[in-house]
Enzyme design. Structure first.
Site, PDB file in Angstrom:
ATOM      1  N   ALA A  99       0.828  -1.208   0.000  1.00  0.00           N
ATOM      2  CA  ALA A  99       0.000   0.000   0.000  1.00  0.00           C
ATOM      3  C   ALA A  99       0.859   1.254   0.000  1.00  0.00           C
ATOM      4  CB  ALA A  99      -0.921  -0.001   1.221  1.00  0.00           C
ATOM      5  N   ARG A 103      -2.067   9.305 -10.896  1.00  0.00           N
ATOM      6  CA  ARG A 103      -3.139   9.450 -11.883  1.00  0.00           C
ATOM      7  C   ARG A 103      -4.506   9.660 -11.247  1.00  0.00           C
ATOM      8  NH1 ARG A 103      -3.240   4.748 -15.932  1.00  0.00           N
ATOM      9  NH2 ARG A 103      -2.164   3.524 -14.329  1.00  0.00           N
ATOM     10  N   LYS A 143      -3.619   6.823  -2.626  1.00  0.00           N
ATOM     11  CA  LYS A 143      -4.506   6.043  -3.480  1.00  0.00           C
ATOM     12  C   LYS A 143      -5.281   4.982  -2.714  1.00  0.00           C
ATOM     13  CE  LYS A 143      -2.601   3.221  -6.465  1.00  0.00           C
ATOM     14  NZ  LYS A 143      -2.042   2.631  -7.710  1.00  0.00           N
ATOM     15  N   TYR A 156      -2.449  -6.480  -3.078  1.00  0.00           N
ATOM     16  CA  TYR A 156      -2.197  -5.076  -3.400  1.00  0.00           C
ATOM     17  C   TYR A 156      -3.342  -4.220  -2.868  1.00  0.00           C
ATOM     18  CZ  TYR A 156       1.544  -6.831  -6.250  1.00  0.00           C
ATOM     19  OH  TYR A 156       2.695  -7.462  -6.655  1.00  0.00           O
ATOM     20  N   ASN A 161      -6.287   2.909 -10.504  1.00  0.00           N
ATOM     21  CA  ASN A 161      -5.244   3.911 -10.697  1.00  0.00           C
ATOM     22  C   ASN A 161      -5.784   5.276 -11.097  1.00  0.00           C
ATOM     23  OD1 ASN A 161      -2.787   2.141 -10.439  1.00  0.00           O
ATOM     24  ND2 ASN A 161      -3.870   1.079 -12.075  1.00  0.00           N
ATOM     25  N   TYR A 221     -38.128  14.262  13.967  1.00  0.00           N
ATOM     26  CA  TYR A 221     -36.722  14.050  14.286  1.00  0.00           C
ATOM     27  C   TYR A 221     -36.638  13.478  15.689  1.00  0.00           C
ATOM     28  CZ  TYR A 221     -31.953  14.782  15.784  1.00  0.00           C
ATOM     29  OH  TYR A 221     -30.704  14.576  16.287  1.00  0.00           O
ATOM     30  N   ALA A 279     -47.063  13.207  14.029  1.00  0.00           N
ATOM     31  CA  ALA A 279     -46.387  13.950  12.974  1.00  0.00           C
ATOM     32  C   ALA A 279     -45.775  15.232  13.526  1.00  0.00           C
ATOM     33  CB  ALA A 279     -47.366  14.279  11.859  1.00  0.00           C
ATOM     34  N   TYR A 296     -30.162  19.359  21.586  1.00  0.00           N
ATOM     35  CA  TYR A 296     -28.890  20.100  21.581  1.00  0.00           C
ATOM     36  C   TYR A 296     -29.113  21.515  22.074  1.00  0.00           C
ATOM     37  CZ  TYR A 296     -24.463  21.883  19.622  1.00  0.00           C
ATOM     38  OH  TYR A 296     -23.226  22.454  19.438  1.00  0.00           O
ATOM     39  N   SER A 344     -49.200  15.474  17.731  1.00  0.00           N
ATOM     40  CA  SER A 344     -48.513  16.079  16.590  1.00  0.00           C
ATOM     41  C   SER A 344     -47.917  17.435  16.956  1.00  0.00           C
ATOM     42  CB  SER A 344     -49.499  16.251  15.427  1.00  0.00           C
ATOM     43  OG  SER A 344     -49.956  15.001  14.977  1.00  0.00           O
TER      44      SER A 344
END
Length: 449
Positions: free
Chosen positions: A9, A15, A22, A103, A227, A349, A363, A370, A388
Site C-alpha cells: 500500500a 493518476r 490512493k 495489493y 489507478n 426528528y 407527525a 442540543y 402532533s
C-alpha cells in the site's frame, strides 16, 4: 497450515489527481486496502502486514482505525514490488506456512480465488502466481508457461514480440512458502528496463533452485487495479453488483437491484425487502422480515425483525429499532433506541432518545436534544402518545401511558398516565380575520396601481 498476509500500500497514485493516498480512496464506504484485507479474511491469517509509503502517516492511521492488530511497515523509497515485500521481513520473522502478497489498490480479489491459490501450495508449489486471460493484454506482465507449469514472468517492457502475444497475464498476487519467500526476494536484482526490484522475478529464481511454481487463474475483473478516478468508479460498480447478488442469494428481495447501494459491511436477513433507491452506509444490520421502503438512507444502525422504514427516511448512527417498529415518511433518527412496535410515522426528528415499546410519536414530533454545547437525552415510556407537532426539550422524560397535547412544548417530566398541555390558550376575535384579509388585499391592490 498457517497463513500470513502482506498488503502492498505504498504507491503514490498520481493518476488519481488527489492529495489522498490512493489506497485510502473508497469503494463500498471502505478504503481500497481494507477490501484486500477482507478478501483474505476467510484464510484467518495469523499475521497481517501493511507496507505503507506515500502518505504513510495517513495510511497508518486508517489501518489502525480499521484494526489495531495490523502490523505496519514503511517503504520509504519505492524501488519496486520486490523491495516492498522485503520491508515485511522483520514483521514475519519466524513465520511458517503460506504468505499471500496482495495489493492495496486491487480490491476485488475473491476469497475463493485465494483459497484456490492456497490449494496449489498444498499440492506442492513453493510459489503460486495469480493470472488472468486478458481481453487486451496491453502492458501487463506475461506469464510464460511450459507443459502447464509456470516458468517465468516477464514484464511488458522487457518482453520479446513473441512474449507480448501471450494473453495469460500477471496480476501481481502471489502465494509462497513463508520460509522461502524472503530468501527468493533477496536474490532479486534491478537489471531491467525500469531499474526496479520486481517481485515477479522470484518465479524464475525459484525455478532455478529446483522449486515448483504454479499459476492459478481468475476472471479478469477480479484483478482490476484502481489507478484513476474512472477505474475507481468502475470498481465501485463491480463491488455493488457483487453485493446485490450476495443479498439476493442470501434471501433478500431487491425490487430494483440496480438502484440499491451497499456498504462493505451491510447485513440483510432473510426475507428483508428493499425497495428502489435505498442507500446503505457503513454499519447497517437489517433483521429478517424487515422492509426498507424507497428513497431511504441508513448508516450505523440496526433494524429489527419485521420493522418498516421509510419511504424517505434517514437512520443515522446509533439508531436501534426494535422488532415491528414503523419509521415513516421524512423521519430522521440518530442515537435513538426505539422499542418494539413503536411508531414514528411522519415528519419527525428523534435524536438522543429512548422510545418505549408501542409508543406513538405524532407527525412533527421533535426531540430538542442540543443546547448549543451539550447533547441531552429524551425518554418516552411504553405506550406513550405524543401529539402532533410536540417539541420535547431534553433532558425530559415522558412516563408510560403518558400523553402530550398537539402543539405542546414539553420542558418538564410528565408522570405515568398523565396528559401534558404546554401551549398558549386559544383566543378567538370575532370578525377580525375577515377585516385583516380585506385590509391586506386593499393594500396589495393599491401597490399594483
Amino acid at each position: 497450515m498457517a497463513t500470513h498476509l502482506i498488503v502492498l500500500a505504498a504507491g503514490a497514485g498520481t493518476r488519481m489527481q488527489s492529495d489522498i493516498p490512493k489506497v485510502l480512496h473508497r469503494i463500498g464506504h471502505a478504503p481500497l486496502f481494507a477490501h484486500a484485507l477482507a478478501s483474505a479474511s476467510d484464510l484467518s491469517p495469523e499475521r497481517r502486514v501493511i507496507v505503507a509509503g506515500h502518505g504513510a502517516e495517513a495510511v497508518e492511521a486508517a489501518a489502525r482505525d480499521l484494526d489495531p492488530d495490523l502490523a505496519i511497515v514503511r517503504q520509504d523509497r519505492q524501488l519496486g514490488t520486490g523491495h516492498a515485500v522485503a520491508q515485511a521481513r522483520g514483521a514475519l520473522a519466524g513465520a511458517r506456512g503460506d504468505v499471500f502478497v496482495l495489493y492495496g489498490d486491487t480490491p476485488l480479489i475473491a476469497p475463493e480465488t485465494l483459497a484456490a491459490m492456497g490449494q496449489a501450495r498444498r499440492d506442492g508449489a513453493s510459489v503460486v502466481v495469480l493470472g488472468f486471460d486478458a481481453a487486451d493484454p496491453g502492458r501487463y506482465g506475461r506469464l510464460v508457461t511450459c507443459g502447464g507449469k509456470l516458468e517465468r514472468i516477464v514484464e511488458y517492457q522487457d518482453a520479446s514480440d513473441e512474449e507480448r502475444r501471450i494473453t495469460l497475464c500477471n496480476s501481481g498476487v502471489i502465494c509462497a512458502d513463508a520460509e522461502q519467500v524472503f530468501d527468493l526476494v533477496e536474490a532479486v536484482g534491478d537489471d531491467n528496463a525500469s531499474g526496479e526490484y520486481y517481485l515477479t522475478d522470484i518465479v524464475a529464481i525459484a525455478r532455478d533452485r529446483g522449486l515448483e511454481t504454479a499459476v492459478v487463474t481468475c476472471p479478469e475483473t477480479e484483478t482490476m487495479g484502481v489507478n484513476t478516478r474512472a477505474e475507481l468508479a468502475r470498481a465501485e460498480s463491480l463491488f455493488q453488483a457483487r453485493a446485490r447478488l450476495r443479498a439476493l442469494d442470501g434471501g433478500a428481495t431487491l425490487t430494483a437491484p440496480e438502484t440499491v447501494f451497499f456498504a462493505h459491511d451491510t447485513r440483510l436477513g432473510r426475507d428483508v425487502t428493499v425497495e428502489p433507491h435505498v442507500v446503505f452506509g457503513p454499519g447497517v444490520a437489517v433483521e429478517p422480515g424487515a422492509t426498507i421502503r424507497a428513497f431511504s438512507h441508513l448508516e450505523g444502525c440496526r433494524v429489527g425483525a419485521g420493522a418498516v422504514v421509510g419511504p424517505y427516511a434517514r437512520l443515522r448512527p446509533g439508531t436501534d429499532l426494535g422488532s415491528g417498529v414503523k419509521i415513516g415518511n421524512f423521519v430522521e433518527t440518530k442515537n435513538a433506541r426505539i422499542g418494539e412496535a413503536a411508531k414514528v410515522n411522519h415528519l419527525s426528528y428523534v435524536g438522543d432518545a429512548d422510545i418505549g415499546a408501542s409508543a406513538n410519536l405524532g407527525a412533527g414530533t421533535i426531540t430538542c436534544n442540543y443546547d448549543g454545547v451539550f447533547k441531552h437525552r429524551t425518554t418516552v415510556g411504553a405506550r406513550a402518545f405524543v401529539g402532533s407537532n410536540t417539541m420535547l426539550v431534553a433532558p425530559v422524560e415522558l412516563g408510560s401511558d403518558a400523553m402530550t397535547a398537539s402543539g405542546s412544548v414539553i420542558t418538564s417530566d410528565v408522570p405515568d398516565g398523565a396528559l401534558a398541555l404546554a401551549r398558549a390558550r386559544q383566543i378567538n376575535k370575532d370578525g377580525m380575520g375577515k377585516r385583516l384579509m380585506d385590509r391586506l388585499r386593499a393594500a396589495k391592490k393599491k401597490e399594483t396601481h
